[in-house]
Design a protein around this motif. Structure first.
Motif, PDB file in Angstrom:
ATOM      1  N   ILE A 193       0.859  -1.192   0.000  1.00 58.66           N
ATOM      2  CA  ILE A 193       0.000   0.000   0.000  1.00 58.66           C
ATOM      3  C   ILE A 193       0.893   1.238   0.000  1.00 58.66           C
ATOM      4  CG2 ILE A 193      -1.790   1.298   1.211  1.00 58.66           C
ATOM      5  CD1 ILE A 193      -2.645  -1.378   2.503  1.00 58.66           C
ATOM      6  N   SER A 194       0.888   1.952  -1.112  1.00 60.55           N
ATOM      7  CA  SER A 194       1.735   3.130  -1.254  1.00 60.55           C
ATOM      8  C   SER A 194       0.954   4.428  -1.124  1.00 60.55           C
ATOM      9  CB  SER A 194       2.428   3.094  -2.622  1.00 60.55           C
ATOM     10  OG  SER A 194       3.155   4.270  -2.879  1.00 60.55           O
ATOM     11  N   HIS A 195      -0.367   4.328  -1.257  1.00 61.64           N
ATOM     12  CA  HIS A 195      -1.185   5.528  -1.396  1.00 61.64           C
ATOM     13  C   HIS A 195      -2.552   5.280  -0.769  1.00 61.64           C
ATOM     14  CE1 HIS A 195      -2.232   9.352  -3.247  1.00 61.64           C
ATOM     15  NE2 HIS A 195      -3.219   8.827  -3.935  1.00 61.64           N
ATOM     16  N   PHE A 196      -3.145   6.307  -0.181  1.00 62.65           N
ATOM     17  CA  PHE A 196      -4.490   6.232   0.371  1.00 62.65           C
ATOM     18  C   PHE A 196      -5.365   7.303  -0.254  1.00 62.65           C
ATOM     19  CE2 PHE A 196      -2.410   3.896   3.718  1.00 62.65           C
ATOM     20  CZ  PHE A 196      -3.394   3.139   4.348  1.00 62.65           C
ATOM     21  N   HIS A 197      -6.619   6.964  -0.482  1.00 58.76           N
ATOM     22  CA  HIS A 197      -7.675   7.950  -0.643  1.00 58.76           C
ATOM     23  C   HIS A 197      -8.427   7.984   0.677  1.00 58.76           C
ATOM     24  CE1 HIS A 197      -8.049   8.071  -5.333  1.00 58.76           C
ATOM     25  NE2 HIS A 197      -7.052   8.804  -4.869  1.00 58.76           N
ATOM     26  N   LEU A 198      -8.271   9.068   1.404  1.00 59.54           N
ATOM     27  CA  LEU A 198      -8.938   9.224   2.691  1.00 59.54           C
ATOM     28  C   LEU A 198     -10.356   9.705   2.431  1.00 59.54           C
ATOM     29  CD1 LEU A 198      -6.000  10.819   4.713  1.00 59.54           C
ATOM     30  CD2 LEU A 198      -6.605   8.406   4.483  1.00 59.54           C
ATOM     31  N   ASN A 199     -11.231   8.746   2.255  1.00 58.58           N
ATOM     32  CA  ASN A 199     -12.624   8.946   1.871  1.00 58.58           C
ATOM     33  C   ASN A 199     -13.460   8.636   3.104  1.00 58.58           C
ATOM     34  OD1 ASN A 199     -15.238   8.643   0.865  1.00 58.58           O
ATOM     35  ND2 ASN A 199     -14.712   7.051  -0.616  1.00 58.58           N
ATOM     36  N   ASP A 200     -13.857   9.671   3.835  1.00 59.62           N
ATOM     37  CA  ASP A 200     -14.591   9.467   5.086  1.00 59.62           C
ATOM     38  C   ASP A 200     -16.083   9.325   4.795  1.00 59.62           C
ATOM     39  OD1 ASP A 200     -14.936   9.088   7.776  1.00 59.62           O
ATOM     40  OD2 ASP A 200     -14.156  11.038   8.394  1.00 59.62           O
ATOM     41  N   THR A 201     -16.753   8.527   5.617  1.00 55.16           N
ATOM     42  CA  THR A 201     -18.165   8.233   5.393  1.00 55.16           C
ATOM     43  C   THR A 201     -18.825   7.844   6.705  1.00 55.16           C
ATOM     44  OG1 THR A 201     -19.683   6.791   4.173  1.00 55.16           O
ATOM     45  CG2 THR A 201     -17.567   5.845   4.783  1.00 55.16           C
ATOM     46  N   ARG A 202     -20.105   8.092   6.796  1.00 50.08           N
ATOM     47  CA  ARG A 202     -20.876   7.670   7.976  1.00 50.08           C
ATOM     48  C   ARG A 202     -21.517   6.314   7.757  1.00 50.08           C
ATOM     49  NH1 ARG A 202     -24.516  12.840   7.323  1.00 50.08           N
ATOM     50  NH2 ARG A 202     -24.211  11.992   5.247  1.00 50.08           N
ATOM     51  N   LEU A 203     -21.797   5.992   6.508  1.00 46.97           N
ATOM     52  CA  LEU A 203     -22.508   4.777   6.143  1.00 46.97           C
ATOM     53  C   LEU A 203     -21.679   4.000   5.129  1.00 46.97           C
ATOM     54  CD1 LEU A 203     -25.961   6.521   5.543  1.00 46.97           C
ATOM     55  CD2 LEU A 203     -25.258   5.309   7.625  1.00 46.97           C
ATOM     56  N   ALA A 204     -22.186   2.854   4.722  1.00 42.40           N
ATOM     57  CA  ALA A 204     -21.509   2.068   3.685  1.00 42.40           C
ATOM     58  C   ALA A 204     -21.848   2.650   2.317  1.00 42.40           C
ATOM     59  CB  ALA A 204     -21.923   0.613   3.780  1.00 42.40           C
ATOM     60  N   LYS A 205     -21.489   3.924   2.132  1.00 38.02           N
ATOM     61  CA  LYS A 205     -21.739   4.645   0.894  1.00 38.02           C
ATOM     62  C   LYS A 205     -20.504   5.479   0.555  1.00 38.02           C
ATOM     63  CE  LYS A 205     -26.773   5.051   1.417  1.00 38.02           C
ATOM     64  NZ  LYS A 205     -27.934   5.992   1.462  1.00 38.02           N
ATOM     65  N   ASP A 206     -20.427   5.880  -0.709  1.00 43.47           N
ATOM     66  CA  ASP A 206     -19.271   6.629  -1.197  1.00 43.47           C
ATOM     67  C   ASP A 206     -19.496   8.123  -0.951  1.00 43.47           C
ATOM     68  OD1 ASP A 206     -16.760   6.402  -2.314  1.00 43.47           O
ATOM     69  OD2 ASP A 206     -17.453   6.541  -4.384  1.00 43.47           O
ATOM     70  N   GLU A 207     -19.507   8.523   0.331  1.00 45.00           N
ATOM     71  CA  GLU A 207     -19.925   9.878   0.690  1.00 45.00           C
ATOM     72  C   GLU A 207     -18.839  10.932   0.484  1.00 45.00           C
ATOM     73  OE1 GLU A 207     -23.174  10.039   3.982  1.00 45.00           O
ATOM     74  OE2 GLU A 207     -21.593   8.697   4.734  1.00 45.00           O
ATOM     75  N   HIS A 208     -17.578  10.586   0.671  1.00 48.83           N
ATOM     76  CA  HIS A 208     -16.480  11.543   0.513  1.00 48.83           C
ATOM     77  C   HIS A 208     -16.715  12.798   1.349  1.00 48.83           C
ATOM     78  CE1 HIS A 208     -14.311   9.462  -2.749  1.00 48.83           C
ATOM     79  NE2 HIS A 208     -15.514   9.050  -3.128  1.00 48.83           N
ATOM     80  N   LEU A 209     -16.937  12.598   2.630  1.00 47.29           N
ATOM     81  CA  LEU A 209     -17.168  13.705   3.561  1.00 47.29           C
ATOM     82  C   LEU A 209     -15.860  14.410   3.903  1.00 47.29           C
ATOM     83  CD1 LEU A 209     -19.525  11.858   6.074  1.00 47.29           C
ATOM     84  CD2 LEU A 209     -20.212  13.416   4.237  1.00 47.29           C
ATOM     85  N   PRO A 210     -15.931  15.620   4.442  1.00 45.10           N
ATOM     86  CA  PRO A 210     -14.724  16.211   5.024  1.00 45.10           C
ATOM     87  C   PRO A 210     -14.097  15.249   6.028  1.00 45.10           C
ATOM     88  CG  PRO A 210     -16.455  17.848   4.892  1.00 45.10           C
ATOM     89  CD  PRO A 210     -17.082  16.548   4.509  1.00 45.10           C
ATOM     90  N   PHE A 211     -12.807  15.178   6.019  1.00 42.14           N
ATOM     91  CA  PHE A 211     -12.082  14.213   6.846  1.00 42.14           C
ATOM     92  C   PHE A 211     -12.375  14.470   8.327  1.00 42.14           C
ATOM     93  CE2 PHE A 211      -8.146  12.664   8.910  1.00 42.14           C
ATOM     94  CZ  PHE A 211      -8.161  11.363   8.438  1.00 42.14           C
ATOM     95  N   GLY A 212     -12.828  13.415   9.004  1.00 40.00           N
ATOM     96  CA  GLY A 212     -13.202  13.532  10.404  1.00 40.00           C
ATOM     97  C   GLY A 212     -14.688  13.695  10.615  1.00 40.00           C
ATOM     98  N   ALA A 213     -15.447  13.939   9.530  1.00 40.60           N
ATOM     99  CA  ALA A 213     -16.894  14.125   9.661  1.00 40.60           C
ATOM    100  C   ALA A 213     -17.652  12.811   9.620  1.00 40.60           C
ATOM    101  CB  ALA A 213     -17.414  15.054   8.554  1.00 40.60           C
TER     102      ALA A 213
END
Length: 256
Positions: A193-213
């Motif tokens: 693993i060389s790279h991350f997309h930090l894709n934050d979510t509340r549910l099992a959905k592709d929400e892409h929330l602000p990080f930490g939300a």
């Protein structure tokens, strides 16, 4: 951990402004999305490189999303590989050294078996990765939810290619991994693993929330990385408001 941090540009962002803001906020790089208005034919490589140098910002790229490198149709697959290679050449020319690749296919699942399409994808990844390596460019294959290679199938990519991985946390959540499951995956595969997309979510959905939300526990995930891990962490927030990027960067810095 000696990770570098950046963010992924979104549709509607001007790269010139994105680079300037990234510098102002203390990011190490910008991950430029090479699709739409910033597709390779719409970019002047010299202008991109000069602007990045002016802002003292490194570059990574997200290679075009919907190219069918696994198509069972020979000419479609070959054309997709050629286009990815051309995007890699362009990215390398403006100074990027890492690119996110979707190892996927739009093949009609009722008509094509998993082995046929999966083998096509793996062969295409190998070809693209070998081409990129000659340019000093790293290919990072992203886990795509409910695709031909979800996070549950990634062992084949690890075993049958030399490409690195982009771990998208939101995509992993969609495919059933909670924070602990992601941490376990990271602990087992941190060498690839060389790279991350930090894709934050509340549910099992592709929400892409602000990080930490969202509700993903990134402390656990980061803790699973070795102390000497030196990869890249891209905030992938679906917004055109840079204030949310700034808030995300503040929280990310706090965790790191």
């Amino acid at each position: 951990m000696d990770a570098k941090t950046g963010f992924v540009t979104q549709i509607g962002m001007e790269y010139e402004e994105a680079f300037e803001i990234a510098d102002d906020l203390g990011f190490d790089y910008v991950e430029l999305m090479m699709d739409g208005a910033t597709e390779r034919q719409h970019l002047d490589s010299d202008a991109v490189r000069v602007r990045a140098e002016e802002c003292d910002i490194g570059l990574a790229v997200h290679l075009p999303f919907a190219l069918d490198i696994g198509s069972p149709f020979e000419h479609v697959r070959e054309g997709a590989i050629r286009e990815v290679r051309a995007a890699v050449e362009t990215a390398s020319a403006f100074g990027a050294n890492k690119g996110v690749l979707h190892a996927s296919s739009r093949a009609w699942k009722p008509a094509w078996d998993v082995e046929t399409v999966g083998s096509n994808i793996l062969q295409s990844v190998r070809e693209i990765d070998e081409f990129a390596a000659d340019l000093g460019f790293e290919i990072c294959v992203e886990n795509i939810p409910s695709g031909w290679f979800s996070i549950h199938d990634f062992d084949r990519i690890f075993d049958e290619t030399d490409a690195s991985m982009t771990l998208d946390t939101g995509h992993a959540r969609i495919d059933g991994l909670d924070s602990g499951g992601m941490a376990s995956f990271v602990g087992e595969h941190s060498d690839r693993i060389s790279h991350f997309h930090l894709n934050d979510t509340r549910l099992a959905k592709d929400e892409h929330l602000p990080f930490g939300a969202g509700t993903i526990d990134f402390r656990d995930i980061f803790a699973a990385l070795p102390d000497d891990w030196g990869g890249t962490l891209s905030l992938e927030v679906f917004t055109l408001e840079y204030g949310y990027i700034e808030t995300s960067k503040t929280y990310l810095d706090k965790l790191l």
